[in-house]
Design a protein around this motif. Structure first.
Motif, short mmCIF file in Angstrom:
data_model
loop_
_atom_site.label_atom_id
_atom_site.label_comp_id
_atom_site.label_asym_id
_atom_site.label_seq_id
_atom_site.Cartn_x
_atom_site.Cartn_y
_atom_site.Cartn_z
N CYS B 5 0.94 -1.20 0.17
CA CYS B 5 0.12 0.00 0.09
C CYS B 5 0.86 1.20 0.05
N GLY B 6 0.58 2.09 -0.81
CA GLY B 6 1.22 3.34 -0.76
C GLY B 6 1.97 3.80 -1.94
N CYS B 7 2.62 2.65 -2.68
CA CYS B 7 3.45 2.99 -3.63
C CYS B 7 2.77 3.55 -4.85
N CYS B 8 1.67 3.01 -5.05
CA CYS B 8 0.75 3.47 -6.49
C CYS B 8 -0.72 4.19 -5.88
N GLY B 9 -0.64 4.78 -4.59
CA GLY B 9 -1.70 5.02 -3.85
C GLY B 9 -2.71 5.91 -4.64
N ALA B 10 -2.01 6.78 -5.40
CA ALA B 10 -2.95 7.66 -6.05
C ALA B 10 -3.54 7.01 -7.20
N LEU B 11 -3.29 5.96 -7.66
CA LEU B 11 -4.23 5.37 -8.54
C LEU B 11 -5.33 4.53 -8.25
N ARG B 12 -5.25 4.29 -6.87
CA ARG B 12 -6.37 3.30 -6.30
C ARG B 12 -7.21 3.94 -6.23
N PRO B 13 -8.63 3.25 -6.14
CA PRO B 13 -9.96 3.96 -5.76
C PRO B 13 -9.86 4.59 -4.42
N ARG B 14 -10.70 5.71 -4.17
CA ARG B 14 -10.59 6.15 -2.99
C ARG B 14 -10.93 5.55 -1.71
N TYR B 15 -11.73 4.40 -2.03
CA TYR B 15 -12.17 3.68 -0.52
C TYR B 15 -11.00 3.05 -0.23
N LYS B 16 -10.40 2.42 -1.35
CA LYS B 16 -9.12 1.73 -1.02
C LYS B 16 -7.91 2.33 -0.22
N ARG B 17 -7.83 3.64 -0.68
CA ARG B 17 -6.79 4.34 0.14
C ARG B 17 -7.23 4.82 1.48
N LEU B 18 -8.41 4.88 1.58
CA LEU B 18 -8.98 5.27 2.99
C LEU B 18 -8.69 4.09 3.78
N VAL B 19 -8.90 2.89 3.18
CA VAL B 19 -8.86 1.59 3.99
C VAL B 19 -7.39 1.38 4.37
N ASP B 20 -6.56 1.44 3.30
CA ASP B 20 -5.04 1.36 3.51
C ASP B 20 -4.57 2.43 4.69
N ASN B 21 -5.07 3.44 4.60
CA ASN B 21 -4.59 4.47 5.51
C ASN B 21 -4.66 4.25 7.05
N ILE B 22 -5.65 3.38 7.33
CA ILE B 22 -5.80 3.31 8.75
C ILE B 22 -4.96 2.17 9.18
N PHE B 23 -4.37 1.52 8.28
CA PHE B 23 -3.32 0.46 9.03
C PHE B 23 -1.83 1.19 9.08
N PRO B 24 -1.32 1.14 10.29
CA PRO B 24 0.07 1.80 10.59
C PRO B 24 1.20 1.11 10.08
#
Lengths: 203, 847
Positions: B5-24
């Motif tokens: 997560c994070g490496c191509c974060g901008a290309l991913r759908p918004r919900y996936k980004r939001l979900v990924d961000n909750i993981f430290p």
């Protein structure tokens, strides 16, 4: 479905007299262990193992039941939803073999009529103490229209084979009877198993 | 999918980004709170995305589980829980599916921590009330897995406890989630109940084991937390509390089977505990179903060991008490029939020594004392069922039990031979014991309906008098019927106390129904007492029972007439001992004397006639001096000192009929009746079998007083009274027994006409003075010439007339019913007064 981590899910229930080695068979298969001083199972035990057969992920839910009489009522309640039953006896114990007809009656009474039953004679490592000959068991299983196999949980003889063969059989049964394999919306907690074996009969 | 997560974060759908961000970065840091808030906000504002969020989260979780990254698993689960809590909306359904899939995934794991984590999330979910739950959800796997967890046999006891607790909580969750919704997977199906109920019971059952271990200080602190057993109990209560009528059976059956399988009927503490939980938590209107199932189970276990059956019966008894009024349900007699059938079966088992009567090979050995215990348990249970019934049903039940008592010479086939007799006797004893149990604490306001003739006839039949034990039961049963004020224990020991006020007797006035009852059945009771006195096999208990019975009749059911009869009866009993035609041993004779003394002492104080008391007191004092072995204090002790010279006693130690009738006659008692000696009489309908007792009835032909006709004057007086209004004559009917020709010699005691019979049944006892006054009035009217009466009435009528006129002038209003007022005021027969009124009334009626 991309979410699923398996293609098939089957429920297998092990039954048979107390002390014939049901738990050891399961442990050997799922964990590769042979626990020497295994105590009597209380009620039911649950194990899960995912195997790959011909590139397909098969998840086996294994319910290992207590052989003791006092848990009979709870163990019987697990037969119903089983896809396969492994009926185990101890080749060094005549008594455990003689009880088989009784177990078959229980299966008749409580299990689904589409269930696949495998007869397993365990403890072939103790060949010198054998009380039930292979031929006798083979004849019995033939008469009852069951698959038959002899195993040793201790030596790990035929244990893999037992479960993998069973999985193959379950897959082919499932394929035969279900044309629609990719049923929409598998049930939570149930995987797709219900749609495999409950909608058609194949006997 | 496997990209970090994070490496191509901008290309991913918004919900996936939001979900990924909750993981430290580091799972140790826990859920990233601010990002979780963002995710929650997004989910709330775009609920249609919720299912995708769920799917993605669960995908990550499954991946983490398989990679053993348990820190992230926990974080994912926490996020799921929070989303679930935040989104109380209809779009939750699809999300729930991913959620349940994740819970299932966790439950599949071998790791106890993940199992517990999964369960906790499931429980949180279970507590959410969904508006429209998805109907194709299946909880099969959850039920199976949670039940399995309840049986955990993990090596570490702490972990084991935790897993078991989780299992119970999970089951509770499933129940909560599904129980109220009929469209949901039916949790009440046997396939689920057979897993849930035994799992709960298994944990409940292990409470005792855990507690019995020596409690170390470490465990004491552990105790503060809830134990699996407590949790299981709570869960069971909740489950049963929600059971509807149709589900009770499926819920109770696994309990019965579990108790069978784990042989838990025998120590029975657990079985009782289970059923207490059941009875207390079940909806009260269903409790009779539980009772029915227990009865059915008892029947199914007819051939099990006596201890098992005793356990079931014991449980039944406890359950019946809890269910109280509703325990029996609509089939009262069926319940008792089952219990009585089991009683009979048990008697058969004990006698034949096998369960099939043939004594075939391979049957279990029957231990007689175990059967005996079972029988006692059944009797106790009959008692506890009966105590829950309303009075009318109780007497119905007593009739039912009585009808089952085998009596010879009735339609019931009674087996001949020694074995048959033995069985008969045992059956009689058992049924009478049951009857006694039912009659304990039975308070009938109306003896007449509670004890109909059909019942009394059977109870008092001669067949139940031969055996000493049975005879005692009959007495005890009668006593518990008659004693309605709890006085009986005050007379458990026979004695001659000088002041009965110390007993603090509770006495109500004898009601009208009681009087009618005694009119109908008194002779039967007297006869029973009399004949029982004559039995040689009596022991102290019999005399005590006889004493209680006499005293209780006097307290509960007596009017003057009954008191007179009882005194006659006791004097006749004294005569049995005195004349001793049956050759009774010295002990029995002394006991009878003592019984008489004790009773007369009591009744004299109850009647409060001083001269009567005095006579009794004198005799007792004389006995104390001359013959203490004739008094209860000396007879009813462990080693009574008896005298052999019973036949040489002076007359002063006996109670004299003549004296008693003299002193009581002076106080308004019917002395004529008193001076007539008591003769046992067969009254009413009597059983064919009753004639077996006939020889005991016969008196020796040489008895002078037995046939002595009553004095003529008394006869005349009686006849004249019979004509008077409201006269009552007690019923003394002699039914000639065909089997006892000796009795024919005796002259019929009294003239019987239809009139007397009718009066005896219909009329109410009227007090003596009232009777006397009426007789005088009637006499006067009969003898005096008409003119005199007319004048007498006329004079009074004119006086009244003038008074009335005065009043009417003031009030102007006509009285509602002048004639009624006048006759009532005079209290005189109407036919004599009518002419007088007829002359005057027309004037009155003008108003």
């Amino acid at each position: 479905m991309s979410m699923e981590d398996y293609d098939f899910l089957f429920k297998i229930v092990l039954i048979g007299n107390a002390g014939v080695g049901k738990t050891c068979l399961v442990r050997r298969f799922t964990q590769g262990l042979f626990p020497p001083g295994q105590g009597a199972t209380i009620g039911v035990d649950f194990m899960i193992k995912t195997v790959e057969i011909n590139g397909e992920k098969v998840k086996l839910q294994i319910w290992d039941t207590a052989g003791q009489e006092r848990f009979r009522s709870i163990t019987q309640s697990y037969y119903r939803s089983a896809n396969a039953l492994i009926l185990t006896y101890d080749i060094t114990c005549e008594e455990s073999f003689r009880c088989l007809p009784e177990w078959l009656r229980e299966i008749e009474q409580y299990a689904s009529n589409k269930v696949i039953t495998v007869l397993v004679g365990n403890k072939i490592d103790l060949a010198d103490k054998r009380e039930v000959s292979q031929q006798r068991a083979a004849e019995f299983s033939e008469a009852q229209d069951m698959y038959y196999l002899e195993t040793s949980a201790k030596e790990s003889d035929n244990v893999e084979k037992l479960f993998l063969d069973l999985a193959c059989r379950l897959i082919s049964e499932a394929r035969q009877n279900t044309l629609v394999n990719n049923v929409a919306s598998p049930l939570p907690g149930e995987g797709k198993s219900i749609s495999y074996l409950t909608c058609c009969n194949f006997n | 999918m496997y990209g970090v997560c994070g490496c191509c974060g901008a290309l991913r759908p918004r919900y996936k980004r939001l979900v990924d961000n909750i993981f430290p970065e580091d799972p140790e840091d826990g859920l990233v709170k601010t990002n979780m808030e963002k995710l929650t906000f997004y989910a709330l504002s775009a609920p249609e995305k919720l299912d995708r969020i769920g799917a993605y989260l669960s995908e990550r979780l499954i991946r983490d589980v398989s990679r053993h990254r348990y820190g992230y698993v926990c974080i994912a689960m926490e996020a799921l829980d929070q989303l679930l809590m935040a989104c109380h909306c209809q779009s939750i359904n699809l999300f729930v599916e991913s959620f349940l899939k994740m819970v299932a995934k966790l439950l599949e794991s071998e790791k106890p921590n993940l199992q517990i984590l999964g369960t906790n999330s499931f429980v949180k979910f279970a507590n959410i009330e969904e508006d429209t739950p998805s109907y194709h959800r299946s909880y099969d796997f959850f039920v199976s897995r949670f039940s399995e967890m309840c049986h955990s046999s993990h090596d570490d006891p702490d972990v084991r406890t935790k897993i078991r607790m989780s299992g119970i909580k999970g089951l509770q969750g499933v129940v909560r989630k599904t129980v109220n919704d009929e469209l949901q997977a039916n949790i009440w199906d046997p396939q689920h109940m057979d897993k849930i109920v035994p799992s709960l019971l298994f944990n409940l059952q292990h409470a005792e084991e855990a507690e019995s271990r020596s409690p170390s200080p470490l465990q004491a602190t552990e105790k503060e937390k809830e134990s699996p057993a407590e949790l299981a109990e709570r869960c069971l209560r909740e489950l049963l509390g929600r059971a509807a009528y149709g589900n009770i059976k499926n819920a109770i059956k696994p309990v019965l089977i579990h108790l069978d399988n784990h042989s838990l009927w025998e120590p029975k503490t657990f079985a009782i505990r289970c059923f207490k939980i059941i009875m207390y938590s079940i909806q009260p209107q269903h409790s009779h179903l539980v009772i029915q199932q227990l009865l059915g189970h008892l029947d199914a276990n007819s051939k099990s060991a006596a201890t098992v059956r005793a356990g079931i019966v014991e449980v039944l008894s406890e359950a019946a008490v809890i269910a109280a009024s509703g325990s029996v349900g609509p089939t009262v007699l069926e319940v008792f029939n089952t219990l009585l059938r089991q009683l009979r079966l048990s008697i058969d088992y004990a006698l034949t020594g096998s369960y099939d009567g043939a004594g075939s090979v391979g049957t279990k050995i029957i231990k007689e004392h175990e059967e005996r215990m079972f029988q006692e348990a059944v009797i106790k249970t009959i008692g506890s069922f009966a105590s829950t019934l309303p009075t009318y049903q109780r007497s119905e039940v007593m009739l039912f039990i009585m009808s089952k008592v085998p009596l010879p010479s009735l339609h019931q086939a009674v087996e001949a031979g020694k074995a048959g007799e033995n069985r008969n006797r045992l059956t009689q004893i058992m049924l009478l014991k049951s009857l006694l149990q039912v009659s304990l604490g039975f308070q009938c306001s109306n003896m007449l309906t509670a004890l109909p003739s059909s019942f009394l006839d059977r109870l008092l039949s001669a067949a139940l008098m031969e055996d000493a034990e049975i005879r005692l039961f009959v007495l005890e049963i009668l006593i518990s019927f008659i004693d309605r004020h709890g006085n009986r224990h005050k007379f458990s020991a026979i004695s001659t106390i000088s002041d009965i006020s110390v007993l603090k007797l509770k006495v109500d006035k004898c009601s009208r129904q009681d009087t009618v009852f005694m009119k109908k059945h008194a002779q039967q009771l007297y006869r029973h007492i009399y004949l029982t006195c004559k039995e040689e096999s009596n022991v102290q208990a019999h005399y005590e029972a006889l004493y209680s019975m006499l005293v209780l009749i006097s307290i509960e059911l007596a009017n003057e007439e009954v008191v007179v009869d009882l005194i006659r009866l006791v004097l006749a009993v004294q005569e049995i001992a005195q004349i001793n035609e049956d050759n009774l041993p010295a002990y029995n004779r002394c006991a009878l004397y003592a019984l008489g003394a004790a009773y007369l002492n009591l009744i004299s104080q109850l009647t409060t006639v001083p001269t009567f008391c005095q006579h009794i007191h004198e005799v007792i004092q004389m006995r104390q001096k001359e013959a203490p072995y004739l008094l209860p204090e000396d007879v009813f002790v462990e080693r009574p000192r008896l005298s052999r010279s019973l036949d040489r006693l002076g007359p002063e130690v006996f109670f004299r009929q003549s004296k008693i009738s003299e002193v009581l006659g002076g106080s308004g008692y019917n002395s004529d009746r008193l001076s007539t000696p008591y003769v046992p009489q067969l009254t009413g309908t009597c059983l064919p079998g009753a004639s077996r007792g006939a020889p005991a009835l016969s008196r020796p032909p040489g008895r002078p007083r037995a046939q002595r006709p009553a004095p003529r004057s008394a006869d005349e007086d009686r006849l004249s009274k019979r004509k008077s209004i409201g006269e009552t004559i007690s019923l003394q009917v002699e039914v000639e027994s065909r089997n006892s020709p000796e009795r024919e010699e005796r002259a019929p005691a009294e003239e019987i006409t239809y009139e007397t019979l009718k009066k005896a049944i219909d009329s109410v006892a009227v007090e003596e003075q009232e009777r006397e006054r009426r007789r005088q009035v009637v006499e006067k009217f009969q003898k005096a010439p008409f003119e005199e009466i007319a004048a007498h009435c006329g004079a009074r009528a004119t006086l009244l007339q003038s008074k009335l006129n005065q009043i009417f002038e003031i009030t102007i209003r006509p009285p509602p019913s002048p004639s009624g007022t006048i006759t009532a005021a005079y209290g005189q027969p109407q036919n004599h007064s009518i002419p007088v009124y007829e002359m005057k009334f027309p004037d009155l009626c003008v108003y």
